[in-house]
Scaffold this motif. Structure first.
Motif, short mmCIF file in Angstrom:
data_model
loop_
_atom_site.label_atom_id
_atom_site.label_comp_id
_atom_site.label_asym_id
_atom_site.label_seq_id
_atom_site.Cartn_x
_atom_site.Cartn_y
_atom_site.Cartn_z
N HIS A 40 -13.80 18.19 47.68
CA HIS A 40 -14.74 19.06 48.38
C HIS A 40 -15.71 19.63 47.35
O HIS A 40 -15.31 20.33 46.42
CB HIS A 40 -13.97 20.18 49.08
CG HIS A 40 -14.82 21.05 49.94
ND1 HIS A 40 -14.35 22.18 50.57
CD2 HIS A 40 -16.14 20.97 50.28
CE1 HIS A 40 -15.33 22.75 51.25
NE2 HIS A 40 -16.41 22.04 51.08
N ILE A 41 -16.99 19.31 47.51
CA ILE A 41 -18.03 19.77 46.59
C ILE A 41 -19.04 20.61 47.36
O ILE A 41 -19.60 20.15 48.36
CB ILE A 41 -18.76 18.60 45.90
CG1 ILE A 41 -17.76 17.69 45.19
CG2 ILE A 41 -19.79 19.12 44.91
CD1 ILE A 41 -18.39 16.46 44.57
N ALA A 94 -19.83 19.12 50.95
CA ALA A 94 -19.59 17.68 51.08
C ALA A 94 -18.12 17.38 50.81
O ALA A 94 -17.56 17.86 49.82
CB ALA A 94 -20.46 16.90 50.11
N LYS A 95 -17.51 16.59 51.67
CA LYS A 95 -16.11 16.20 51.51
C LYS A 95 -16.04 14.69 51.30
O LYS A 95 -16.32 13.92 52.22
CB LYS A 95 -15.30 16.65 52.71
CG LYS A 95 -15.29 18.18 52.84
CD LYS A 95 -14.45 18.68 53.98
CE LYS A 95 -14.46 20.20 54.00
NZ LYS A 95 -13.64 20.75 55.10
N TYR A 96 -15.69 14.30 50.07
CA TYR A 96 -15.68 12.89 49.66
C TYR A 96 -14.26 12.33 49.74
O TYR A 96 -13.27 13.00 49.41
CB TYR A 96 -16.17 12.76 48.22
CG TYR A 96 -17.65 13.01 48.04
CD1 TYR A 96 -18.57 11.98 48.09
CD2 TYR A 96 -18.12 14.29 47.81
CE1 TYR A 96 -19.92 12.21 47.94
CE2 TYR A 96 -19.47 14.54 47.65
CZ TYR A 96 -20.37 13.49 47.71
OH TYR A 96 -21.69 13.74 47.55
N ARG A 97 -14.19 11.05 50.11
CA ARG A 97 -12.90 10.36 50.16
C ARG A 97 -12.36 10.15 48.75
O ARG A 97 -13.00 9.53 47.91
CB ARG A 97 -13.07 9.01 50.85
CG ARG A 97 -13.32 9.13 52.32
CD ARG A 97 -13.58 7.79 52.96
NE ARG A 97 -12.58 6.80 52.59
CZ ARG A 97 -12.45 5.63 53.19
NH1 ARG A 97 -13.26 5.31 54.18
NH2 ARG A 97 -11.53 4.78 52.82
N GLY A 98 -11.16 10.65 48.51
CA GLY A 98 -10.56 10.49 47.20
C GLY A 98 -10.08 9.09 46.90
O GLY A 98 -9.89 8.74 45.74
N GLU A 147 -21.84 19.12 55.55
CA GLU A 147 -22.44 20.18 56.36
C GLU A 147 -23.52 20.83 55.50
O GLU A 147 -23.23 21.36 54.43
CB GLU A 147 -21.40 21.23 56.76
CG GLU A 147 -22.00 22.34 57.61
CD GLU A 147 -20.97 23.38 58.01
OE1 GLU A 147 -20.45 23.31 59.14
OE2 GLU A 147 -20.68 24.27 57.17
N THR A 148 -24.76 20.74 55.96
CA THR A 148 -25.91 21.20 55.18
C THR A 148 -26.62 22.34 55.91
O THR A 148 -26.86 22.26 57.11
CB THR A 148 -26.90 20.05 54.96
OG1 THR A 148 -26.27 19.06 54.12
CG2 THR A 148 -28.17 20.53 54.28
N SER A 204 -9.99 20.18 45.43
CA SER A 204 -9.36 19.04 46.10
C SER A 204 -8.53 19.54 47.27
O SER A 204 -8.19 20.73 47.37
CB SER A 204 -8.48 18.26 45.13
OG SER A 204 -7.45 19.09 44.63
N GLY A 205 -8.20 18.64 48.17
CA GLY A 205 -7.39 19.00 49.33
C GLY A 205 -7.17 17.81 50.22
O GLY A 205 -7.30 16.66 49.80
N ASN A 206 -6.81 18.09 51.46
CA ASN A 206 -6.62 17.05 52.47
C ASN A 206 -7.54 17.32 53.65
O ASN A 206 -7.85 18.48 53.95
CB ASN A 206 -5.17 17.01 52.94
CG ASN A 206 -4.23 16.52 51.86
OD1 ASN A 206 -3.55 17.32 51.22
ND2 ASN A 206 -4.18 15.22 51.65
N PRO A 207 -7.97 16.29 54.34
CA PRO A 207 -8.88 16.48 55.47
C PRO A 207 -8.17 17.04 56.69
O PRO A 207 -6.95 16.89 56.84
CB PRO A 207 -9.40 15.08 55.74
CG PRO A 207 -8.26 14.19 55.33
CD PRO A 207 -7.64 14.87 54.13
#
Length: 244
Positions: free
Chosen positions: A211-212, A229-233, A148-149, A190-193
């Motif tokens: 989550h960055i 930005a939410k990246y796949r761990g 999301e930007t 860190s977290g879960n989607p």
């Protein structure tokens, strides 16, 4: 006090999680064939449609590949993205250097008044117009991050029209607006989607994400971008490169 019912994870995602854990543990031979849908159905006491959903989820995550009429096989080279954060390097730059093909899919675009937290991060007055973009980023057709930007409208006239057919946001900002971007700060957690994010990233809600949040400035020192930005761990390893 209002109580909310806990959302249950669909059966196919539970099965996919179990299969993925077994693959990581080496229970299936490298480049080997997975058990048939019929065999897996008996094992998990699930119908064929549910088993197929589980296997297709693993295909979308880059773990399995499907061959029509032959079944499902382990991928020879699963995605393992080493994403390095530097002051200037973009997502597309990183993915190309890894020999992968980057892609950005624009999911939504709109102009809004900035909420208080967004305005503070970008140095704007609360309610000042800004663009919000939702972008899905992929490598070799596999979803890696959901972004999301936020971009201040004052710096990017007519952005909503020009961004519709973009292939890279940073290339667009440089070519159309003459803007070079530099990272000012990033925060990590860190977290879960959510279920919606898991669906877009084609992962189970049990998969961890990184989550960055980053603020970027331009060559004139103006804060011009805030991205969450939410990246796949399961596929991404993120490191930070400091200048010497």
């Amino acid at each position: 006090m209002q109580r909310f019912a806990k959302q249950e994870v669909p059966e196919y995602q539970v099965i996919a999680d179990k299969l993925f854990a077994e693959i990581k543990a080496g229970l299936y031979s490298e480049d080997g064939r997975m058990p048939s849908e019929q065999v897996l159905g008996r094992r998990f006491r699930a119908n064929r449609y549910t088993i197929r959903q589980s296997l297709e989820l693993l295909v979308h995550t880059g773990v399995l590949r499907a061959h029509q009429g032959k079944g499902y096989f382990l991928c020879e080279k699963p995605l393992d993205i080493q994403y390095t954060i530097t002051p200037t390097m973009s997502f597309s730059d990183v993915i190309r250097r890894l020999g992968r093909r980057p892609e950005a899919k624009l999911l939504s675009r709109e102009q809004l008044g900035t909420p208080a937290d967004i305005a503070e991060a970008l140095g704007l007055a609360e309610g000042e117009p800004a663009y919000r973009l939702q972008i899905l980023r992929l490598a070799d057709d596999v979803p890696l991050s959901w972004n999301e930007t936020w971009l201040p409208s004052r710096y990017f006239p007519d952005l909503l029209e020009t961004v519709a057919n973009m292939t890279s946001l940073y290339v667009l900002l440089e070519q159309r607006y003459g803007m070079e971007l530099f990272r000012m700060q990033s925060s990590f957690r860190s977290g879960n989607p959510t279920l919606a994010e898991a669906g877009m990233l084609q992962i189970s809600p049990n998969t961890s994400i990184l989550h960055i949040e980053s603020v970027m400035r331009d060559q004139h020192g103006r804060r011009v971008e805030l991205t969450s930005a939410k990246y796949r761990g399961d596929l991404c390893k993120v490191s930070i490169q400091f200048e010497a």
